[in-house]
Design an enzyme around this catalytic site. Sequence first.
Site, PDB file in Angstrom:
ATOM      1  N   ASN A  35      -6.735   6.350  -1.972  1.00  0.00           N
ATOM      2  CA  ASN A  35      -5.687   5.497  -1.707  1.00  0.00           C
ATOM      3  C   ASN A  35      -6.155   4.483  -2.685  1.00  0.00           C
ATOM      4  OD1 ASN A  35      -4.123   3.334  -0.574  1.00  0.00           O
ATOM      5  ND2 ASN A  35      -4.513   4.055   1.435  1.00  0.00           N
ATOM      6  N   LYS A  43      -9.263   2.324  -2.355  1.00  0.00           N
ATOM      7  CA  LYS A  43      -9.450   1.621  -1.097  1.00  0.00           C
ATOM      8  C   LYS A  43     -10.857   2.016  -0.449  1.00  0.00           C
ATOM      9  CE  LYS A  43      -7.259   1.443   3.792  1.00  0.00           C
ATOM     10  NZ  LYS A  43      -6.084   1.951   4.339  1.00  0.00           N
ATOM     11  N   GLU A  51      -5.959   9.202   7.353  1.00  0.00           N
ATOM     12  CA  GLU A  51      -6.450   8.829   5.964  1.00  0.00           C
ATOM     13  C   GLU A  51      -8.036   9.261   5.833  1.00  0.00           C
ATOM     14  OE1 GLU A  51      -5.816   4.763   4.627  1.00  0.00           O
ATOM     15  OE2 GLU A  51      -4.910   4.303   6.188  1.00  0.00           O
ATOM     16  N   GLU A  63       0.869  -1.304  -0.046  1.00  0.00           N
ATOM     17  CA  GLU A  63      -0.056   0.004  -0.299  1.00  0.00           C
ATOM     18  C   GLU A  63       0.709   1.330   0.269  1.00  0.00           C
ATOM     19  OE1 GLU A  63      -3.418   2.013   3.086  1.00  0.00           O
ATOM     20  OE2 GLU A  63      -1.697   0.699   3.720  1.00  0.00           O
ATOM     21  N   ASN A  65      -0.151  -0.880   5.466  1.00  0.00           N
ATOM     22  CA  ASN A  65       0.974  -0.084   6.339  1.00  0.00           C
ATOM     23  C   ASN A  65       0.139  -0.155   7.826  1.00  0.00           C
ATOM     24  OD1 ASN A  65       3.142   2.067   4.738  1.00  0.00           O
ATOM     25  ND2 ASN A  65       1.390   1.186   3.601  1.00  0.00           N
TER      26      ASN A  65
END
Length: 303
Positions: free
Chosen positions: A110, A127, A146, A47, A197
Amino acid sequence: MPRWLTVGAAQSGPISRDESRSEVVDRLIAMLREGHKQGCQVVAFTEVALTAFFPHWWIEDEEELDRWFETEMPGPETQPLFDEAARLGIGFQLGYAELAIEDGKKRRFNSSVLVGADGEIIGHFRKMHLPGHIEHRPHNPFQNLEQRYFERGNLGFPTWEAFGGRVGMCICNDRRWPESWRMLALGGAELAFCGYNTPEHIPEHPHMDHLTAFHHQLCMQSAAYLNSLWIVGVAKTGVEEGVSQLGLTSIVTPSGQIAAQASTLEDELIVHRCDVELSAEYRRLFKYERNRRPEFYGLIASH
């Protein structure tokens, strides 16, 4: 009859904040070449594989934030990876931060792409399940922003015919939700890639730190078994800019067993020869065509 696919999972060690895209791409190319030497037909990267994991930092300046994103894939700095894949005749999966202009609006995702042995993009995923928070939490040793820096993906969970089977992708926190794997399986996926991650420390819930590795492996192994999938989980690992991140890059069989697993916290390629037909065998065993019927899901939803 078996359908053999040799898969490489290319774990990334820490990437420093000032490491250039070109330097990182050189590291990825080195693992791609190693995969080719070991007979891999496809290599999976992690990722946000091209940079340090910037959602761990509070960034207010828009221009500074944009520098962590790719505006095209491939772009000038990532093209050498695509070129080398085509030269070697090997496919790959790559996670990255994507900046897109859609309907005249700047959007950040992402994302990951699936690339064929000819260096051409086969598929694109964004994502869906974004962890973390939006607000500044300066009291934490690091942050997970995020939800501030990315939008929820808008492409669903597609699957593609590739590498002699049907392939899907998800990213990091997607692995914790059964819907992710269920959608991939309903789309016919026999193998799925998942980069992550994952910090070993949970700032708001430190009493759960000791369960981080267990919960990760529980997600991957149970999802593989419950959905009759090969799962290739690829970590960014080691201590990156002060954040200790989980390793455990692994290739999991449709039986839920770990077929191969990384042993370091550095750049490391693990390889396994997967029988993709094993996915179909488990689905026949569980009688998917009888038990996974769309009308069942409608009944469940209505209740």
